[in-house]
Design a protein around this motif. Structure first.
Motif, PDB file in Angstrom:
ATOM      1  N   TRP A 354       0.874  -1.179   0.000  1.00 54.25           N
ATOM      2  CA  TRP A 354       0.000   0.000   0.000  1.00 54.25           C
ATOM      3  C   TRP A 354       0.906   1.222   0.000  1.00 54.25           C
ATOM      4  CZ3 TRP A 354      -4.822  -1.964  -0.417  1.00 54.25           C
ATOM      5  CH2 TRP A 354      -5.002  -3.283   0.010  1.00 54.25           C
ATOM      6  N   LEU A 355       1.057   1.860  -1.160  1.00 52.58           N
ATOM      7  CA  LEU A 355       2.131   2.822  -1.373  1.00 52.58           C
ATOM      8  C   LEU A 355       1.584   4.225  -1.648  1.00 52.58           C
ATOM      9  CD1 LEU A 355       4.333   0.583  -3.713  1.00 52.58           C
ATOM     10  CD2 LEU A 355       4.432   0.782  -1.208  1.00 52.58           C
ATOM     11  N   PRO A 356       1.480   5.079  -0.633  1.00 55.96           N
ATOM     12  CA  PRO A 356       1.140   6.485  -0.883  1.00 55.96           C
ATOM     13  C   PRO A 356       2.244   7.142  -1.716  1.00 55.96           C
ATOM     14  CG  PRO A 356       0.825   5.903   1.431  1.00 55.96           C
ATOM     15  CD  PRO A 356       1.570   4.771   0.802  1.00 55.96           C
ATOM     16  N   GLU A 357       1.848   8.109  -2.528  1.00 59.25           N
ATOM     17  CA  GLU A 357       2.805   8.682  -3.479  1.00 59.25           C
ATOM     18  C   GLU A 357       2.626  10.187  -3.576  1.00 59.25           C
ATOM     19  OE1 GLU A 357       3.777   8.495  -8.286  1.00 59.25           O
ATOM     20  OE2 GLU A 357       2.264   7.191  -7.411  1.00 59.25           O
ATOM     21  N   ASP A 358       3.735  10.889  -3.542  1.00 59.22           N
ATOM     22  CA  ASP A 358       3.785  12.329  -3.819  1.00 59.22           C
ATOM     23  C   ASP A 358       4.312  12.484  -5.246  1.00 59.22           C
ATOM     24  OD1 ASP A 358       4.180  15.040  -3.938  1.00 59.22           O
ATOM     25  OD2 ASP A 358       5.875  15.074  -2.553  1.00 59.22           O
ATOM     26  N   ALA A 359       3.402  12.431  -6.217  1.00 61.79           N
ATOM     27  CA  ALA A 359       3.814  12.332  -7.618  1.00 61.79           C
ATOM     28  C   ALA A 359       4.532  13.575  -8.112  1.00 61.79           C
ATOM     29  CB  ALA A 359       2.602  12.044  -8.508  1.00 61.79           C
ATOM     30  N   ASP A 360       4.199  14.755  -7.576  1.00 60.24           N
ATOM     31  CA  ASP A 360       4.832  15.977  -8.059  1.00 60.24           C
ATOM     32  C   ASP A 360       5.903  16.500  -7.102  1.00 60.24           C
ATOM     33  OD1 ASP A 360       3.183  16.735  -6.030  1.00 60.24           O
ATOM     34  OD2 ASP A 360       1.919  18.065  -7.233  1.00 60.24           O
ATOM     35  N   ASN A 361       6.232  15.717  -6.078  1.00 56.72           N
ATOM     36  CA  ASN A 361       7.335  16.035  -5.162  1.00 56.72           C
ATOM     37  C   ASN A 361       7.156  17.403  -4.494  1.00 56.72           C
ATOM     38  OD1 ASN A 361       9.814  15.306  -3.914  1.00 56.72           O
ATOM     39  ND2 ASN A 361      10.946  16.631  -5.307  1.00 56.72           N
ATOM     40  N   ASP A 362       5.895  17.729  -4.130  1.00 54.94           N
ATOM     41  CA  ASP A 362       5.664  19.005  -3.464  1.00 54.94           C
ATOM     42  C   ASP A 362       5.484  18.859  -1.956  1.00 54.94           C
ATOM     43  OD1 ASP A 362       3.217  17.771  -3.339  1.00 54.94           O
ATOM     44  OD2 ASP A 362       2.061  19.460  -4.140  1.00 54.94           O
ATOM     45  N   GLY A 363       5.620  17.620  -1.462  1.00 56.91           N
ATOM     46  CA  GLY A 363       5.505  17.386  -0.028  1.00 56.91           C
ATOM     47  C   GLY A 363       4.132  16.941   0.422  1.00 56.91           C
ATOM     48  N   TRP A 364       3.172  16.769  -0.523  1.00 66.19           N
ATOM     49  CA  TRP A 364       1.813  16.364  -0.180  1.00 66.19           C
ATOM     50  C   TRP A 364       1.449  15.118  -0.982  1.00 66.19           C
ATOM     51  CZ3 TRP A 364      -0.194  19.106   3.771  1.00 66.19           C
ATOM     52  CH2 TRP A 364       0.339  20.369   4.010  1.00 66.19           C
ATOM     53  N   ILE A 365       0.855  14.145  -0.314  1.00 64.26           N
ATOM     54  CA  ILE A 365       0.474  12.892  -0.971  1.00 64.26           C
ATOM     55  C   ILE A 365      -0.713  13.160  -1.892  1.00 64.26           C
ATOM     56  CG2 ILE A 365      -0.460  10.578  -0.587  1.00 64.26           C
ATOM     57  CD1 ILE A 365       1.078  10.588   2.106  1.00 64.26           C
ATOM     58  N   ASP A 366      -0.592  12.769  -3.159  1.00 65.58           N
ATOM     59  CA  ASP A 366      -1.655  13.013  -4.135  1.00 65.58           C
ATOM     60  C   ASP A 366      -2.150  11.743  -4.817  1.00 65.58           C
ATOM     61  OD1 ASP A 366       0.497  12.579  -5.986  1.00 65.58           O
ATOM     62  OD2 ASP A 366       0.988  14.708  -5.832  1.00 65.58           O
ATOM     63  N   HIS A 367      -1.499  10.611  -4.611  1.00 63.15           N
ATOM     64  CA  HIS A 367      -1.928   9.340  -5.192  1.00 63.15           C
ATOM     65  C   HIS A 367      -1.679   8.223  -4.179  1.00 63.15           C
ATOM     66  CE1 HIS A 367      -1.480  11.692  -8.893  1.00 63.15           C
ATOM     67  NE2 HIS A 367      -2.258  10.810  -9.488  1.00 63.15           N
ATOM     68  N   VAL A 368      -2.391   7.138  -4.348  1.00 61.77           N
ATOM     69  CA  VAL A 368      -2.097   5.913  -3.609  1.00 61.77           C
ATOM     70  C   VAL A 368      -2.058   4.771  -4.613  1.00 61.77           C
ATOM     71  CG1 VAL A 368      -2.773   4.337  -1.763  1.00 61.77           C
ATOM     72  CG2 VAL A 368      -3.273   6.777  -1.542  1.00 61.77           C
ATOM     73  N   THR A 369      -0.956   4.031  -4.597  1.00 60.36           N
ATOM     74  CA  THR A 369      -0.770   2.903  -5.497  1.00 60.36           C
ATOM     75  C   THR A 369      -0.779   1.614  -4.684  1.00 60.36           C
ATOM     76  OG1 THR A 369       0.514   4.155  -7.117  1.00 60.36           O
ATOM     77  CG2 THR A 369       0.850   1.779  -7.079  1.00 60.36           C
ATOM     78  N   VAL A 370      -1.521   0.637  -5.160  1.00 61.27           N
ATOM     79  CA  VAL A 370      -1.506  -0.690  -4.537  1.00 61.27           C
ATOM     80  C   VAL A 370      -0.839  -1.640  -5.523  1.00 61.27           C
ATOM     81  CG1 VAL A 370      -2.871  -2.555  -3.537  1.00 61.27           C
ATOM     82  CG2 VAL A 370      -3.623  -0.183  -3.282  1.00 61.27           C
ATOM     83  N   TRP A 371       0.198  -2.291  -5.046  1.00 61.57           N
ATOM     84  CA  TRP A 371       0.965  -3.222  -5.882  1.00 61.57           C
ATOM     85  C   TRP A 371       0.785  -4.630  -5.319  1.00 61.57           C
ATOM     86  CZ3 TRP A 371       6.657  -4.626  -5.027  1.00 61.57           C
ATOM     87  CH2 TRP A 371       7.107  -5.488  -6.039  1.00 61.57           C
ATOM     88  N   LEU A 372       0.267  -5.531  -6.135  1.00 58.38           N
ATOM     89  CA  LEU A 372       0.064  -6.921  -5.752  1.00 58.38           C
ATOM     90  C   LEU A 372       0.856  -7.780  -6.736  1.00 58.38           C
ATOM     91  CD1 LEU A 372      -1.398  -8.792  -3.784  1.00 58.38           C
ATOM     92  CD2 LEU A 372      -3.319  -8.856  -5.380  1.00 58.38           C
ATOM     93  N   PRO A 373       2.054  -8.227  -6.355  1.00 62.35           N
ATOM     94  CA  PRO A 373       2.944  -8.892  -7.319  1.00 62.35           C
ATOM     95  C   PRO A 373       2.314 -10.056  -8.068  1.00 62.35           C
ATOM     96  CG  PRO A 373       4.137  -8.378  -5.301  1.00 62.35           C
ATOM     97  CD  PRO A 373       2.696  -8.067  -5.035  1.00 62.35           C
ATOM     98  N   ARG A 374       1.398 -10.804  -7.425  1.00 59.63           N
ATOM     99  CA  ARG A 374       0.789 -11.947  -8.103  1.00 59.63           C
ATOM    100  C   ARG A 374      -0.475 -11.589  -8.874  1.00 59.63           C
ATOM    101  NH1 ARG A 374       1.553 -16.675  -3.439  1.00 59.63           N
ATOM    102  NH2 ARG A 374       3.847 -16.692  -3.499  1.00 59.63           N
ATOM    103  N   GLY A 375      -0.889 -10.335  -8.816  1.00 62.99           N
ATOM    104  CA  GLY A 375      -1.988  -9.867  -9.647  1.00 62.99           C
ATOM    105  C   GLY A 375      -3.336  -9.852  -8.949  1.00 62.99           C
TER     106      GLY A 375
END
Length: 534
Positions: A354-375
């Motif tokens: 469960w990976l929160p992401e600051d896509a524009d590197n401004d210091g604020w979380i703007d996306h959340v990515t969920v990665w499930l290696p087995r799909g």
């Protein structure tokens, strides 16, 4: 032919029809052609390359699209919905309705002009403006627009009709604001100015005053109309709506109303037969799901671990609870827990990240990515597609809009979490998963990479770990590991490393992402992104 294809990443289209109050909770459905052309003009003013696309070229594009009303394709299963809220104090706490059309996933609105053929210059300008279009209607109505010259017109399900034909056509008739043709606008402008001159002259005569000179009369007319009848159609489309309303126009003088017949916009979604998830047939399952996170204020990047935890809880709640045990019924690859309710201990870490992401590197979380290696299987996709909110408490709540499911390569152009790259730099602090031994973080990173099977023993000599002093944000602000929350909310969690570090990892060959290592890596700590360094 020419078509604008409009998709809405947040799944919502907000727009109030001309002449309607926002609290009537109506939606401009279909989007008025008047609104579409104004959006293109506004994009040219704010983002257009005026050297490449002079004003005359924009005027030709506007006039070409104003020649005939477009036809539309509207998603059949769009839903007319709204939210309600009170305006905050100290202003008057009025109850406000926020109406919108909720579009299905992958649903798009298409506006097509079947009889319009643009030359190369106008088509290039239209593509450029469509690419710069950020919203349509209200500012929260995010839009992604593309241009097509080959869209199948037979798919149109919302068309203009004439007079009594509206009662014979299938669907709901609705009046839609469209721009006048350029020649018709010139005629209408001359008529309105003439009527205003005649009215002012008669007022002077009725009052026993001497009629003004032609020059004075022209100034009087201009003062009465306050510039709301400019010379060209382009200028008329560029007027501010508030200026038109101040003069008292019931509709813009450069517009007319056309009756369209549209598919019903229902307040309830169509019932769909639920299907059991299809059995795997060899097709590659998506391994990544990504959401846009919005709200004011957005969570800080320093809160990454907490956002990762609440995202996991929100996702598990979509699977419901077991009535006997009270535990969530999410599968182990989602929950990270086995049947005994103990955390999974899989060396490959095949359960969800469960990976929160600051896509524009401004210091604020703007996306959340969920990665499930087995799909994600069909059931997981169906459950997670319904995620709409994240919340920590009554004062901290955020909205989620699903961007989609896919593979890492699908998101690499828009996300900082995906590669491939040889060099990877910390986006959040790396914390050791065990007590640091001789060799420090260098040895710990190598141990984890070997355990996960990301690198082999033969790569050890070519693999490098370098410490970074801080995480540099846009604007020049630096964050150190101590600024980040580095403790799980779950009580009793063993944390062998309370300091953490920012690192750059250099692999002997390109390494795909996402890459998350160490303590709480399943919740966003120890997260790395491709580095600009060679």
């Amino acid at each position: 032919m020419f078509a604008l294809i409009l998709s809405f990443p947040a799944g919502r289209y907000h727009a109030t029809p001309w002449g309607r109050n926002v609290n009537e909770a109506d939606v401009a459905w279909p989007p008025e052609p008047w609104r579409l052309l104004r959006a293109l003009v506004a994009t040219w003013w704010r983002k257009g390359d005026h050297d490449r696309w002079p004003r005359d070229t924009l005027a030709r594009l506007v006039e070409a699209l104003a020649e005939t009303p477009p036809v539309f394709h509207l998603p059949d299963d769009a839903v007319h919905s709204h939210t309600r809220h009170y305006m905050p104090a100290p202003v008057k706490t009025t109850l406000v309705f926020d109406a919108f059309a909720h579009l299905p996933r992958d649903g798009a609105i298409v506006a097509a002009w079947p009889d319009v053929t643009l030359d190369d210059d106008l088509l290039a300008l239209a593509r450029d403006l469509a690419d710069g279009l950020g919203y349509l209607g209200r500012a929260e109505s995010w839009v992604e627009a593309t241009v097509s010259t080959e869209w199948p017109v037979e798919k149109a399900n919302c068309k203009p009709v004439n007079g009594t034909a509206a009662t014979e056509a299938e669907g709901d008739p609705v009046r839609v604001l469209v721009p006048l043709q350029a020649a018709k606008y010139c005629e209408e402008r001359a008529r309105l100015i003439g009527e205003t001159e005649a009215r002012l002259t008669s007022e002077y005569t009725a009052a026993g005053k001497k009629p003004p000179t032609p020059k004075a009369l022209a100034q009087k007319v201009d003062g009465t109309l306050k510039g709301t009848l400019p010379d060209t159609l382009l200028d008329a489309l560029s007027l501010d709506t508030g200026d038109l309303q101040k003069v008292g126009w019931t509709r813009p003088p450069a517009s007319r109303e056309v009756v369209y017949v549209r598919p019903p916009l229902s307040p309830t979604a169509r019932r769909r037969r639920r299907r059991a998830p299809a059995a795997p047939t060899g097709k590659t399952l998506p391994t990544v799901a990504r959401w846009v996170l919005t709200g004011r204020p957005r969570p800080r990047v320093e809160d990454t671990i907490h956002i990762g935890e609440v995202m996991r809880l929100a996702a598990m709640s979509r699977f419901g609870r077991d009535t006997e045990t009270g535990r969530f019924k999410a599968p182990p690859e989602i929950s990270g827990h086995g049947e005994d309710n103990k955390a999974l201990r899989i060396p490959e870490h095949a359960h969800a990240f469960w990976l929160p992401e600051d896509a524009d590197n401004d210091g604020w979380i703007d996306h959340v990515t969920v990665w499930l290696p087995r799909g994600f299987d069909g059931e997981a996709q169906a459950k997670l597609s319904g995620l709409r909110k994240l919340w920590m408490d009554a004062a901290r709540e955020w909205s989620l809009a699903l961007e989609g499911f896919g593979r890492p390569d699908d998101f690499a152009p828009v996300s900082r979490l995906f590669g491939p790259s040889r060099a990877w730099t910390s986006l959040t602090p790396f914390l050791a998963a065990g007590h640091l031994k001789t060799g420090g973080y260098d040895a710990e990173v190598r141990r984890l990479l070997l355990r996960r099977g990301i690198v082999g023993h033969t790569d050890a000599a070519a693999f490098r770990v370098n410490a970074e002093p801080a995480l540099r944000l846009e604007g020049g602000k630096d964050l150190r590991p101590i600024h980040f929350h580095r403790v799980r909310s779950r009580r009793g969690e063993r944390q062998p490393d309370s300091l953490g570090a920012f690192l750059t990892l250099t692999f002997p060959t390109d390494q795909p992402g996402p890459l998350a290592l160490g303590f709480a890596s399943h919740f966003g700590l120890g997260l790395f992104g491709p580095s600009l360094a060679p």
